[in-house]
Design a protein around this motif. Sequence first.
Motif, mmCIF file in Angstrom:
data_model
loop_
_atom_site.group_PDB
_atom_site.id
_atom_site.type_symbol
_atom_site.label_atom_id
_atom_site.label_comp_id
_atom_site.label_asym_id
_atom_site.label_seq_id
_atom_site.Cartn_x
_atom_site.Cartn_y
_atom_site.Cartn_z
ATOM 1 N N ILE A 133 0.991 -1.088 -0.149
ATOM 2 C CA ILE A 133 0.051 0.186 -0.007
ATOM 3 C C ILE A 133 0.746 1.352 -0.140
ATOM 4 O O ILE A 133 0.320 2.289 -0.094
ATOM 5 C CB ILE A 133 -1.092 0.133 1.139
ATOM 6 C CG1 ILE A 133 -0.262 -0.098 2.672
ATOM 7 C CG2 ILE A 133 -1.939 -1.171 1.131
ATOM 8 C CD1 ILE A 133 -1.142 0.203 3.781
ATOM 9 N N ALA A 134 1.982 1.269 0.308
ATOM 10 C CA ALA A 134 2.841 2.468 0.401
ATOM 11 C C ALA A 134 4.422 2.231 0.532
ATOM 12 O O ALA A 134 4.926 1.056 0.821
ATOM 13 C CB ALA A 134 2.547 3.253 1.571
ATOM 14 N N GLY B 138 4.040 8.792 -0.163
ATOM 15 C CA GLY B 138 3.856 7.102 -0.120
ATOM 16 C C GLY B 138 3.805 6.714 -1.291
ATOM 17 O O GLY B 138 3.380 5.430 -1.343
ATOM 18 N N ASN B 139 4.114 7.105 -2.395
ATOM 19 C CA ASN B 139 4.401 6.643 -3.858
ATOM 20 C C ASN B 139 5.528 5.512 -3.772
ATOM 21 O O ASN B 139 6.536 5.829 -3.266
ATOM 22 C CB ASN B 139 4.830 7.607 -4.747
ATOM 23 C CG ASN B 139 3.705 8.832 -4.775
ATOM 24 O OD1 ASN B 139 2.577 8.430 -4.815
ATOM 25 N ND2 ASN B 139 4.035 9.827 -5.036
ATOM 26 N N MET B 140 5.086 4.442 -4.587
ATOM 27 C CA MET B 140 6.147 3.467 -4.734
ATOM 28 C C MET B 140 6.336 3.615 -6.225
ATOM 29 O O MET B 140 5.694 3.925 -6.931
ATOM 30 C CB MET B 140 5.318 1.996 -4.235
ATOM 31 C CG MET B 140 4.958 1.953 -2.814
ATOM 32 S SD MET B 140 4.107 0.340 -2.968
ATOM 33 C CE MET B 140 2.431 0.677 -3.412
ATOM 34 N N THR C 160 -2.462 1.514 -4.502
ATOM 35 C CA THR C 160 -2.107 2.847 -3.916
ATOM 36 C C THR C 160 -3.312 3.675 -3.675
ATOM 37 O O THR C 160 -2.894 4.863 -3.484
ATOM 38 C CB THR C 160 -1.522 3.295 -5.223
ATOM 39 O OG1 THR C 160 -2.372 3.292 -6.310
ATOM 40 C CG2 THR C 160 -0.294 2.479 -5.523
ATOM 41 N N SER C 161 -4.434 3.044 -3.447
ATOM 42 C CA SER C 161 -5.533 4.080 -3.203
ATOM 43 C C SER C 161 -5.631 4.822 -1.698
ATOM 44 O O SER C 161 -5.948 5.919 -1.827
ATOM 45 C CB SER C 161 -6.859 3.371 -3.466
ATOM 46 O OG SER C 161 -6.995 2.330 -2.364
ATOM 47 N N VAL D 284 -3.323 11.926 0.523
ATOM 48 C CA VAL D 284 -2.437 12.974 -0.086
ATOM 49 C C VAL D 284 -3.488 13.992 -0.482
ATOM 50 O O VAL D 284 -3.442 15.343 -0.457
ATOM 51 C CB VAL D 284 -1.638 12.359 -1.284
ATOM 52 C CG1 VAL D 284 -1.072 13.834 -1.974
ATOM 53 C CG2 VAL D 284 -0.463 11.951 -0.695
ATOM 54 N N GLU D 285 -4.598 13.327 -0.868
ATOM 55 C CA GLU D 285 -5.602 14.353 -1.117
ATOM 56 C C GLU D 285 -6.138 15.302 -0.192
ATOM 57 O O GLU D 285 -6.609 16.458 -0.331
ATOM 58 C CB GLU D 285 -6.827 13.658 -1.899
ATOM 59 C CG GLU D 285 -6.763 13.039 -3.264
ATOM 60 C CD GLU D 285 -7.869 12.295 -3.778
ATOM 61 O OE1 GLU D 285 -8.896 12.230 -3.036
ATOM 62 O OE2 GLU D 285 -7.774 11.726 -4.886
#
Length: 359
Positions: free
Chosen positions: A124-125, A314-316, A346-347, A353-354
């Motif tokens: 997930i992150a 948190g982006n992979m 990745t949701s 982040v939103e």
Amino acid sequence: MKKWGIAFVSAALIGVALLAGCGSTDRPAAPVGEGAPAGGDLAPLREKTKVLIAEDGAASGAGFYIAESKGYFAEYNIEVEFATFANSDEMLPALATGEIDVAGGVSTASFFNSIAQGIDVRMIADKGHNRKGASYFTFVIDKEQEGLITDYKDLKGKRVAVSSENGVDDYIFQQMLDHAGLTREDVEFVLIPDFANMLAGMQTDSLDAALQIEPLITRGEAEGIHVKFLDATDFAPEAQIAMVLASPEFVTEKRDVAVRFMAAYLKGLRDYNDAFVKGRGDKAEVIRIMTEYTALKNPELWEQVNVTGLDPNGNMFVDDIKAQYEWYKARGALIRDIDIEAAIDTSLAKEAVEILGEY
């Protein structure tokens, strides 16, 4: 060493792993869940909720530790508890069934084989990736080889230690060989699962090079055992090393909790990035937290070691995770195909982040 095959990143030996930072955009997206106060954040949960994390002090858990110590989890009415497992055979089923909610680890063939056998976990992150000049794994060479080994192609005929076969560090090793125009037959691969034993191998002249981690890279240099050799981003600039994992129940049925957990985690990463990458914020406090939670207890050493990449949003590097999977498959290390897309979610990070804004 806590492992996943050899999968879990070793907490006792890795004094490394973080990149973080703090920030917001002017117009954060409308928050989700139970409502939020003004300012682009979520309201706390109505009832205190416990989240169990399988984490044993690896420095790549920086986001967890900082969020806990600074009260970011508590602000959302989340109580975290850290649990340890002897090995992945115990941890992964517990994660899949929701006995624990979150864990950290790295990809290996055995991890993907667990998914193929029906153990459902989600990546997930980010929990560790290569950062220019400060790679998660990077090569060191024996001090006596300094000046003799000046490029990767000079590793031909040399004894090189790697901590796993069919694991992410083996994948990095292969990328180095490809970059240097070498084959596995050109280099003597020495399997040493314990990174500390690589230092001993250098001291006894039984190794010429090793794919090593911090803080042992800095320690070995300080003791005159080895020297850092170039940087793994020369050939693996976007390597995803470690990931935050979650149970499917946590991602779906506990969504309100999970989004808040992720927001707190990202706040912790952003504080670390402020301290170590941006040169702002309370670095001394961040170091204090890291010495409390990890095996690296020397504050002065935290000023010297490379801090590996942890994306503050948190982006992979999803493409690299897929490339690792395909590499294990090509080597015949996987028992069957899996739906790799379904294993990567990745949701949660995007939703957090939103709310918080892009770093």
